[in-house]
Scaffold this motif. Structure first.
Motif, PDB file in Angstrom:
ATOM      1  N   VAL A 188       0.851  -1.188   0.000  1.00 30.79           N
ATOM      2  CA  VAL A 188       0.000   0.000   0.000  1.00 30.79           C
ATOM      3  C   VAL A 188       0.887   1.238   0.000  1.00 30.79           C
ATOM      4  O   VAL A 188       1.818   1.340   0.796  1.00 30.79           O
ATOM      5  CB  VAL A 188      -0.895   0.030   1.254  1.00 30.79           C
ATOM      6  CG1 VAL A 188      -1.778   1.269   1.248  1.00 30.79           C
ATOM      7  CG2 VAL A 188      -1.737  -1.222   1.321  1.00 30.79           C
ATOM      8  N   ILE A 189       0.581   2.157  -0.906  1.00 27.34           N
ATOM      9  CA  ILE A 189       1.269   3.439  -0.943  1.00 27.34           C
ATOM     10  C   ILE A 189       0.266   4.494  -0.465  1.00 27.34           C
ATOM     11  O   ILE A 189      -0.858   4.545  -0.968  1.00 27.34           O
ATOM     12  CB  ILE A 189       1.712   3.749  -2.396  1.00 27.34           C
ATOM     13  CG1 ILE A 189       2.769   2.754  -2.872  1.00 27.34           C
ATOM     14  CG2 ILE A 189       2.179   5.187  -2.538  1.00 27.34           C
ATOM     15  CD1 ILE A 189       4.155   2.952  -2.325  1.00 27.34           C
ATOM     16  N   HIS A 190       0.676   5.285   0.496  1.00 26.05           N
ATOM     17  CA  HIS A 190      -0.224   6.331   1.011  1.00 26.05           C
ATOM     18  C   HIS A 190      -0.066   7.617   0.204  1.00 26.05           C
ATOM     19  O   HIS A 190       1.047   7.964  -0.195  1.00 26.05           O
ATOM     20  CB  HIS A 190       0.101   6.639   2.470  1.00 26.05           C
ATOM     21  CG  HIS A 190      -0.235   5.526   3.409  1.00 26.05           C
ATOM     22  ND1 HIS A 190      -0.951   5.722   4.555  1.00 26.05           N
ATOM     23  CD2 HIS A 190       0.026   4.198   3.358  1.00 26.05           C
ATOM     24  CE1 HIS A 190      -1.103   4.561   5.184  1.00 26.05           C
ATOM     25  NE2 HIS A 190      -0.511   3.620   4.472  1.00 26.05           N
ATOM     26  N   ALA A 191      -1.188   8.320   0.002  1.00 25.75           N
ATOM     27  CA  ALA A 191      -1.133   9.608  -0.692  1.00 25.75           C
ATOM     28  C   ALA A 191      -1.829  10.649   0.180  1.00 25.75           C
ATOM     29  O   ALA A 191      -1.181  11.460   0.818  1.00 25.75           O
ATOM     30  CB  ALA A 191      -1.760   9.498  -2.066  1.00 25.75           C
ATOM     31  N   GLY A 192      -3.171  10.575   0.256  1.00 27.32           N
ATOM     32  CA  GLY A 192      -3.907  11.524   1.097  1.00 27.32           C
ATOM     33  C   GLY A 192      -4.425  10.824   2.342  1.00 27.32           C
ATOM     34  O   GLY A 192      -5.614  10.554   2.447  1.00 27.32           O
TER      35      GLY A 192
END
Ligand code: AMP
Ligand code: GLY
Length: 416
Positions: free
Chosen positions: A358-362
């Motif tokens: 999982v890549i976090h953005a907002g």
């Protein structure tokens, strides 16, 4: 060598993750970062638009490399401020970042360099706009000249809408419509006086910008991406280097404003050949996420080589076999609005699976909970034996995560 990554989004999380996995980078710092990056990096607060503050933080942390992710600080000259204090910085000068910061400037460079792109006219009056629209005919393409985070471009058959958009901007570029699939090719560029600019293209990737399945609905920052593209020739990226990236950076060097960092070519594959839709002066988001998941060679030598003008001494990037797919999960209301504070569950169940991450953005932390804090909330990236396998794994990952109002694209077209 310690590295500081500047930015808060998914692209920067993907960079942090790749650097943390790379033995060439010791400690990874991120500023301001996001809760996802905290797993791989130490976070610090900074105003990303304040070059002196970013430079001061880099000095205080004693890093050997700063990587500036987003376009706005690059266009504002933040990389110049870091270099002024003697620290290598990955990212173009403010002047070279005009390739992204001004569409009119990019057109001028492309014309001088003989790079294939849509015919276009820069217009500042309504009369000029109307004349240009009628020259090219529908579908009409009208672009705000300045940085507009992907929202300054209108593509429409409706002449009134095209004119209204133009009138709402100071200066626009009106151009001919390019049909055909869009492809992103990123060139890692490094410059020195003796050798000129070295360009290493990354694998071609594709990004899907519309919010809804079937490429319907408004444009977003990008809803999903994958690499490699099995439907383009094997030498596609090298061909783009030869016909687009190298002539562009050579023209920039000739003008006394050499380009280093990532030159991102947004391309349309038309019936008359490949044409540049736009340049960006940074890694793309979300394409960086599948690209870095598939990168086999370490990232830090490439970034440091580009930042110090020694890229020609670094081996070109190598890739894992198979494919990588990223599916973005966006918040309720995106892209018109975005909903904040919705609790996100399920991300922790994915952290142990190496094939899916999982890549976090907002995202943000509130009372110990992970919550939504922006339009594009997070992205699930999977590596698989081929695109179909990676896509299946990515959607499996998406199925394990939930938050109220989550939106993601479910369409899985064959080969695209
Ligand atoms: P840009 O900000 O220049 O990348 O434009 C945003 C999006 O508008 C692109 O990703 C394309 O989908 C579309 N677009 C831009 N220019 C053209 C063009 N000349 N012909 C067709 N579509 C375009
Ligand atoms: N993927 C689109 C962008 O980064 O601009």
């Amino acid at each position: 060598m310690d590295v500081l990554v500047i930015g808060t989004g998914g692209r920067e999380h993907a960079l942090v993750r790749a650097l943390a996995a790379d033995r060439g980078a010791d400690t990874v710092y991120a500023a301001p970062g996001n809760p996802g990056m905290a797993a791989q990096a130490t976070l610090h607060d900074v105003d990303v638009m304040d070059g002196d503050a970013v430079a001061a933080l880099a000095v205080e942390l004693g890093v050997g490399l700063v990587v500036v992710g987003p376009e706005a600080p690059l266009v504002a000259g933040v990389a110049d401020a870091v270099r002024r204090v003697g620290i290598p910085c990955f990212g173009p000068t403010g002047e070279a970042a005009r390739l992204e910061g001004s569409k009119a400037f990019a057109k001028d460079v492309m014309t001088a360099a003989g790079v294939p792109t849509a015919r276009a006219q820069v217009c500042t009056t309504a009369a000029e706009v109307v004349a240009a629209l009628d020259t090219y005919g529908p579908p009409y393409v009208v672009k705000d000249d300045g940085l507009a985070a992907g929202k300054g471009v209108v593509v429409t058959d409706d002449r009134h809408l095209a004119i209204d958009h133009a009138l709402a901007c100071d200066r626009v570029v009106v151009e001919e419509f390019l049909d055909g699939p869009e492809i992103s090719v990123f060139g890692v560029c490094g410059w020195n006086e003796a050798d000129g600019t070295t360009v290493y293209p990354l694998l071609p990737a594709q990004d899907f910008k519309r919010i809804h399945d079937g490429d319907r609905g408004p444009n977003t920052g990008g809803m999903r991406a994958y690499t490699p593209l099995t439907w383009v020739p094997d030498d596609f990226a090298d061909e783009v280097r030869r016909t687009v990236l190298q002539p562009t950076v050579d023209e920039m060097a000739r003008r006394g404003t050499p380009f280093s960092g990532v030159l991102y070519a947004g391309l349309a594959v038309t019936s008359r050949g490949v044409r540049v839709i736009e340049f960006n002066a940074r890694f793309g988001d979300p394409e960086t996420q599948p690209l870095l998941a598939l990168l086999d060679s370490p990232l830090s030598p490439l970034l440091l080589g580009a930042a110090t003008g020694t890229l020609a001494d670094v081996s070109p990037p190598t890739w894992k076999s198979g494919a990588a797919v990223t599916v973005v999960m966006a918040s309720k209301g995106y892209p018109e609005t975005s909903s904040k504070g919705d609790v996100i569950v399920g991300t922790e169940t994915l952290t142990r699976d190496l094939a899916v991450h999982v890549i976090h953005a907002g995202t943000a932390l509130a009372d110990g909970h992970l919550v939504t804090a922006g339009g594009r909330v997070l992205a699930v990236t999977a590596v698989g034996a081929d695109v179909a396998d990676a896509r299946a794994k990515a959607y499996e990952g998406v199925g394990m995560i939930s938050f109220p109002g989550a939106q993601w694209r479910r369409d899985i077209a064959a080969g695209r």
